[in-house]
Design an enzyme around this catalytic site. Structure first.
Site, PDB file in Angstrom:
ATOM      1  N   SER A 268      -0.839 -19.850 -22.541  1.00  0.00           N
ATOM      2  CA  SER A 268      -0.508 -20.816 -21.510  1.00  0.00           C
ATOM      3  C   SER A 268       0.575 -20.261 -20.580  1.00  0.00           C
ATOM      4  CB  SER A 268      -0.093 -22.144 -22.154  1.00  0.00           C
ATOM      5  OG  SER A 268      -0.007 -23.170 -21.203  1.00  0.00           O
TER       6      SER A 268
ATOM      7  N   HIS B 236      -7.271 -27.432 -23.148  1.00  0.00           N
ATOM      8  CA  HIS B 236      -6.145 -26.507 -23.161  1.00  0.00           C
ATOM      9  C   HIS B 236      -5.479 -26.439 -24.532  1.00  0.00           C
ATOM     10  CE1 HIS B 236      -3.093 -24.068 -21.252  1.00  0.00           C
ATOM     11  NE2 HIS B 236      -2.146 -24.810 -21.805  1.00  0.00           N
TER      12      HIS B 236
ATOM     13  N   ASP C 133     -10.744 -26.471 -19.480  1.00  0.00           N
ATOM     14  CA  ASP C 133      -9.304 -26.282 -19.317  1.00  0.00           C
ATOM     15  C   ASP C 133      -8.988 -26.284 -17.825  1.00  0.00           C
ATOM     16  OD1 ASP C 133      -6.670 -25.032 -19.131  1.00  0.00           O
ATOM     17  OD2 ASP C 133      -6.983 -24.234 -21.136  1.00  0.00           O
TER      18      ASP C 133
END
Length: 309
Positions: A151, A277, A247
């Site tokens: 991320s 995600h 995502d």
């Protein structure tokens, strides 16, 4: 976003992942404190860890108990650039150390908005230099150290490879980018707000980028602040990019992979149908998450020349 778009194995779990009020300072303080108190029970058997300080930056070091392969990884956690701690990735980092015989060093970098760009990237660069100097003490070949992250950490990992490429010296062997946060211009696309992405939506994305950049995302950004804004990607280390197709970062990650390939950089793009995600963190017991991690480990073993992994 309709629940039916989520992978069947992940539907029940994703409903219990709350959207975080990141704009509230009290929540960020609470989340950071809670993450620092996470139990180390998720550390995989066959690996051990210790906390250390690398030239003023806190790190968590994971080592295999059965001996090392001579490879290492500098890992950077996620959290939207505003929360997060190495403890949240104990499971992934320790299993990587055990399964691949790698020494994994996870960076506890400074967080925005209190410490905006370039604080986090400076901390990651500091730990890279420390890891290079101390590699022999860990039984690691400094030329076989991979940079990776998830991320926001994946975005920082990509930016770190840019900075190291331009600075010369020993380069990362490869870059492992899990659902990386690569492009602030996504946050400026307000039409994405209506999609309602699970776990990490565009409203949260805007908060993260605004906190880190100290201004509105999608306008301007200094060098090394936003990975996707770099025009020349030639000469970067081989990359693996993994992301779910629902995502928020799916499009920007696929575009970055395309650009890497166009620049002559080997890049493997692993897109998981129906995966929101960060699904490897909150859905780690599912087979879709386990297989995803296994594929990342297989690529990592090849990239770092780990035998018998």
């Amino acid at each position: 976003m309709e629940l039916v778009k989520v992978h069947p194995e992940l539907r029940r779990l994703v409903r219990h992942v709350p959207l975080m009020p990141l704009r509230r300072p009290w929540f960020r303080r609470l989340a950071r404190a809670a993450q620092r108190r996470l139990s180390p029970a998720t550390v995989a058997e066959g690996a051990r860890f210790h906390d250390a300080v690398a030239d003023g930056v806190a790190v968590r070091v994971y080592r295999p108990e059965a001996g090392g392969s001579g490879a290492g990884m500098l890992w950077i956690h996620g959290g939207g650039l505003v929360i997060g701690h190495p403890s949240q990735d104990d499971r992934f980092c320790s299993s990587t150390a055990r399964d691949l015989g790698m020494v994994v060093v996870s960076v506890d970098y400074r967080l925005a908005p209190e410490e905006p760009f370039p604080a986090a990237l400076e901390d990651c660069a500091t730990v890279w230099e420390w890891f290079q100097r101390c590699a022999a003490d860990f039984g690691v070949d400094p030329a076989r150290i991979v940079v990776g992250g998830q991320s926001a950490g994946g975005g920082l990992a990509a930016c770190l490879t840019h900075r190291l490429h331009d600075g010369g010296g020993v380069q990362p062997r490869a870059q492992l980018l899990m659902c990386p946060m690569l492009d602030d211009r996504t946050a400026a696309k307000t039409e994405l707000d209506e999609v309602g992405h699970w776990v990490w939506n565009n409203g949260l994305n805007r908060i993260g980028w605004r906190s880190y950049l100290g201004g509105e995302p999608g306008v301007t950004a200094p060098p090394y602040a936003v990975a996707a804004r770099r025009e020349d990607l030639r000469g970067l280390p081989p990359a693996w990019i993994g992301v779910g197709d629902i995502d928020l970062f799916s499009a920007e990650d696929a575009d970055y992979a395309r650009r890497l390939r166009a620049a002559g950089v080997p890049c493997e793009l692993d897109v998981v149908p129906g995966a929101p995600h960060g699904f490897t963190s909150w859905g780690y017991r599912t087979s879709v998450a386990e297989h995803f991690v296994q594929r990342s480990h297989a690529w990592l073993a090849r990239a770092a020349a780990v035998e018998n992994a």
